[in-house]
Design a protein around this motif. Sequence first.
Motif, PDB file in Angstrom:
ATOM      1  N   LEU A 204      19.670  39.306 -13.245  1.00 33.09           N
ATOM      2  CA  LEU A 204      18.535  38.592 -12.658  1.00 33.09           C
ATOM      3  C   LEU A 204      18.989  37.366 -11.880  1.00 33.09           C
ATOM      4  O   LEU A 204      18.366  36.981 -10.884  1.00 33.09           O
ATOM      5  CB  LEU A 204      17.527  38.212 -13.748  1.00 33.09           C
TER       6      LEU A 204
ATOM      7  N   HIS B 203      14.941  34.382 -15.256  1.00 36.95           N
ATOM      8  CA  HIS B 203      16.218  35.040 -15.538  1.00 36.95           C
ATOM      9  C   HIS B 203      16.191  35.830 -16.839  1.00 36.95           C
ATOM     10  O   HIS B 203      17.226  36.043 -17.474  1.00 36.95           O
ATOM     11  CB  HIS B 203      17.336  34.002 -15.537  1.00 36.95           C
ATOM     12  N   GLY B 204      14.996  36.262 -17.247  1.00 34.16           N
ATOM     13  CA  GLY B 204      14.900  37.248 -18.314  1.00 34.16           C
ATOM     14  C   GLY B 204      14.597  36.748 -19.704  1.00 34.16           C
ATOM     15  O   GLY B 204      14.546  37.543 -20.643  1.00 34.16           O
TER      16      GLY B 204
END
Length: 216
Positions: A211, A170-171
């Motif tokens: 994301l 998720h980044g």
Amino acid sequence: MVQIEVVRPNEIGPEGWREIQVLEREALKELFPNVPHDTIGEFVKLGDPQAYIRSHTHPNSKVGAGFRSGQVFDTPKVAVAYDDDKPVGFVYGAGNVSGPNAAVRFAKRLTTPNHYFNIRTAVVSPEYRRQEVATAMAKYWLGPVNPDRPVSAVIWPGLMPWWQTALERHGFEAVGPPFDVKMFSGEAPSDLDVVPHQLMKAPSVRHVLDLIKRHP
């Protein structure tokens, strides 16, 4: 059906905080099976529920006394996952800046790129894992935050590799090398007395939420 509620810490009563405190203790007992339960209870202040509540409603009370000096927290909030009124997970965090003095910290709070939203604790009951409960809490928890603000978290990579994997999906990226932190006092085994921690950062709330939509 699990439902998510996002509130300010002072909106949770003593009984609600006690349930969250016990939830955190049970999660730590699973992560540290060789650490005496009394030691884990002491770590989460089980015998002093007011201290546990205070550390969440007033997170700056922990700066210099458990949290490193030179930082300031603001606007804490909690996402709690409930199943039939029973807490089965929670995410807690707050705005966070750091700097060598109060003037620098104040200036950082006025600039979005330097005013992180910090994930301090994320817990899901074992029987509710892999059911997207953590993802749902993150979406509700981050949704109202300024989408341009960066996000940070400190994890225990050796004990929670799945959490690092989820954050990276998720980044988030690891920043700097792992650093050791003394976790427990009392009867903890020597090999668990110091636990490696890893700082993780994501460039923005928007990036994380995008994301999450693509890779829940």
